[in-house]
Motif scaffolding. Structure first.
Motif, PDB file in Angstrom:
ATOM      1  N   VAL A 123       0.308  -1.367  -0.018  1.00 38.54           N
ATOM      2  CA  VAL A 123       0.111  -0.231   0.068  1.00 38.54           C
ATOM      3  C   VAL A 123       0.604   1.534   0.198  1.00 38.54           C
ATOM      4  CG1 VAL A 123      -2.514  -1.006   1.072  1.00 38.54           C
ATOM      5  CG2 VAL A 123      -0.221  -0.170   2.346  1.00 38.54           C
ATOM      6  N   GLY A 124       1.995   1.134  -0.528  1.00 38.28           N
ATOM      7  CA  GLY A 124       3.147   2.491  -0.267  1.00 38.28           C
ATOM      8  C   GLY A 124       3.441   2.944   0.689  1.00 38.28           C
ATOM      9  N   ASP A 152       5.401   5.773  -1.530  1.00 38.83           N
ATOM     10  CA  ASP A 152       4.942   7.211  -1.478  1.00 38.83           C
ATOM     11  C   ASP A 152       4.444   7.722   0.295  1.00 38.83           C
ATOM     12  OD1 ASP A 152       1.774   5.782  -2.307  1.00 38.83           O
ATOM     13  OD2 ASP A 152       2.396   6.007  -0.230  1.00 38.83           O
ATOM     14  N   ARG A 153       5.217   6.851   1.161  1.00 41.61           N
ATOM     15  CA  ARG A 153       4.692   7.273   2.679  1.00 41.61           C
ATOM     16  C   ARG A 153       6.114   6.705   3.094  1.00 41.61           C
ATOM     17  NH1 ARG A 153       1.015   9.873   6.259  1.00 41.61           N
ATOM     18  NH2 ARG A 153       1.025   8.812   8.060  1.00 41.61           N
ATOM     19  N   PHE A 194      17.197   6.282  -0.676  1.00 42.03           N
ATOM     20  CA  PHE A 194      17.596   5.277  -0.619  1.00 42.03           C
ATOM     21  C   PHE A 194      15.612   4.551  -0.278  1.00 42.03           C
ATOM     22  CE2 PHE A 194      16.647   0.842   0.765  1.00 42.03           C
ATOM     23  CZ  PHE A 194      17.161  -0.442  -0.562  1.00 42.03           C
ATOM     24  N   ALA A 195      15.009   4.706   0.188  1.00 47.07           N
ATOM     25  CA  ALA A 195      13.741   4.815   0.019  1.00 47.07           C
ATOM     26  C   ALA A 195      12.895   5.098  -1.562  1.00 47.07           C
ATOM     27  CB  ALA A 195      13.162   5.604   1.572  1.00 47.07           C
ATOM     28  N   TRP A 196      12.928   6.189  -1.404  1.00 44.50           N
ATOM     29  CA  TRP A 196      12.420   7.332  -2.076  1.00 44.50           C
ATOM     30  C   TRP A 196      12.769   6.762  -3.835  1.00 44.50           C
ATOM     31  CZ3 TRP A 196       8.333   8.588  -0.479  1.00 44.50           C
ATOM     32  CH2 TRP A 196       8.225   9.507   0.714  1.00 44.50           C
ATOM     33  N   ALA A 197      13.364   5.408  -3.619  1.00 42.89           N
ATOM     34  CA  ALA A 197      14.582   5.368  -4.878  1.00 42.89           C
ATOM     35  C   ALA A 197      13.170   3.710  -5.156  1.00 42.89           C
ATOM     36  CB  ALA A 197      15.896   4.237  -4.982  1.00 42.89           C
ATOM     37  N   ILE A 198      12.466   3.123  -3.906  1.00 43.82           N
ATOM     38  CA  ILE A 198      11.799   2.231  -4.356  1.00 43.82           C
ATOM     39  C   ILE A 198      10.024   2.871  -4.817  1.00 43.82           C
ATOM     40  CG2 ILE A 198      10.822   0.481  -3.283  1.00 43.82           C
ATOM     41  CD1 ILE A 198      12.708   1.064  -1.356  1.00 43.82           C
ATOM     42  N   PRO A 199       9.599   2.592  -6.361  1.00 39.42           N
ATOM     43  CA  PRO A 199       8.660   3.421  -6.698  1.00 39.42           C
ATOM     44  C   PRO A 199       8.154   3.304  -5.928  1.00 39.42           C
ATOM     45  CG  PRO A 199      10.502   1.959  -8.323  1.00 39.42           C
ATOM     46  CD  PRO A 199      10.749   1.635  -7.434  1.00 39.42           C
ATOM     47  N   ARG A 200       7.365   1.730  -5.545  1.00 38.63           N
ATOM     48  CA  ARG A 200       6.186   1.390  -4.964  1.00 38.63           C
ATOM     49  C   ARG A 200       6.156   2.405  -3.946  1.00 38.63           C
ATOM     50  NH1 ARG A 200       6.155  -4.664  -5.215  1.00 38.63           N
ATOM     51  NH2 ARG A 200       8.251  -4.009  -4.985  1.00 38.63           N
ATOM     52  N   SER A 257       5.803  11.279   9.481  1.00 37.96           N
ATOM     53  CA  SER A 257       5.620  10.560   8.274  1.00 37.96           C
ATOM     54  C   SER A 257       6.018  11.834   7.556  1.00 37.96           C
ATOM     55  CB  SER A 257       4.090  10.420   8.097  1.00 37.96           C
ATOM     56  OG  SER A 257       3.709  11.735   7.862  1.00 37.96           O
ATOM     57  N   LEU A 258       6.321  11.117   7.024  1.00 37.51           N
ATOM     58  CA  LEU A 258       7.442  12.171   5.515  1.00 37.51           C
ATOM     59  C   LEU A 258       6.733  11.130   4.180  1.00 37.51           C
ATOM     60  CD1 LEU A 258       9.367  14.044   4.866  1.00 37.51           C
ATOM     61  CD2 LEU A 258      11.072  12.179   4.895  1.00 37.51           C
ATOM     62  N   LYS A 259       5.885  12.157   2.974  1.00 36.74           N
ATOM     63  CA  LYS A 259       5.660  11.848   2.200  1.00 36.74           C
ATOM     64  C   LYS A 259       6.131  12.493   0.279  1.00 36.74           C
ATOM     65  CE  LYS A 259       0.798  12.641   4.382  1.00 36.74           C
ATOM     66  NZ  LYS A 259      -0.273  13.439   3.803  1.00 36.74           N
ATOM     67  N   ARG A 260       6.219  11.927  -0.432  1.00 36.77           N
ATOM     68  CA  ARG A 260       7.601  11.331  -1.251  1.00 36.77           C
ATOM     69  C   ARG A 260       6.447  13.000  -2.157  1.00 36.77           C
ATOM     70  NH1 ARG A 260       9.343   8.443  -4.952  1.00 36.77           N
ATOM     71  NH2 ARG A 260       9.284   6.551  -4.662  1.00 36.77           N
TER      72      ARG A 260
END
Length: 203
Positions: A118-119, A155-156, A147-153, A200-203
């Motif tokens: 679920v992203g 968003d949070r 590194f996390a933001w390099a995972i396309p799925r 939290s941090l969102k893309r």
């Protein structure tokens, strides 16, 4: 996740038990070790057993993870080897936080992917008592987020922090995390339900 002088965000429950994300295809281990500033996130080695000793001396860390208090060499090595299995178990990434020049392990950082479908991901970070107050946690978290933001799925990204842990709050906020809400009695620590702040941090 820790004492006021420590810099730690509580790991996800994924660090302790089999999770719903098992069965979701995990991203591969990074071909280039994530890094930021003076730290690098790398695989654990058996030679990192000193880190297990150091973290196991903290009065709080053994209450919230799988490392026992005051571990023996065998217990420390078991903990390290368990960390190397997290990705294969479908739990996520467990990194040793190391000095980029010397390679010495300074702490631990995890990106837990039990909600990858679920992203969502959860972060956790802990620094050895010997290396606190030097910006290690802040740099490690920034490397982990990149590194996390390099995972396309994804968003949070979420972090769960005890309200009294001002050091960890500062680390999370420095990396761009924002407070969403207080979650009363939402995590069990040493058999007691404990309040948590959800950041939290969102893309």
């Amino acid at each position: 996740m820790f004492h006021a002088s420590g810099i730690v965000a509580r790991p996800s429950e994924a660090d302790n038990e089999i999770i719903d994300g098992v069965g979701t295809e995990m991203p591969p281990w990074p071909t280039v070790a994530p890094s930021y500033g003076a730290v690098v996130l790398r695989k654990y080695a058996d030679s990192d057993v000193d880190l297990a000793y150091e973290l196991g001396e903290d009065p709080y860390i053994p209450l919230i993870g799988t490392l026992v208090a005051h571990p023996t060499e065998e217990q420390g090595l078991t903990w390290i080897r368990d960390q190397r299995q997290r990705l294969a178990q479908g739990k996520g990434f467990s990194f040793a936080v190391a000095d980029a020049q010397t390679g010495r392990a300074l702490g631990a950082a995890g990106l837990w992917l039990h909600d990858l479908a679920v992203g969502r991901a959860t972060v956790g970070y802990a620094v050895s008592p010997k290396h606190r107050g030097k910006g290690v946690a802040s740099q490690a978290l920034r490397a982990l987020v990149a590194f996390a933001w390099a995972i396309p799925r994804l968003d949070r990204i979420e972090a769960y922090i005890e309200p009294w842990n001002r050091g960890s709050v500062r680390v999370a906020e420095s990396a761009g995390f924002r407070l969403e809400r207080l979650m009363p009695e939402s995590r069990e620590v040493d058999g007691v339900l404990t309040d948590m702040l959800l950041y939290s941090l969102k893309r």
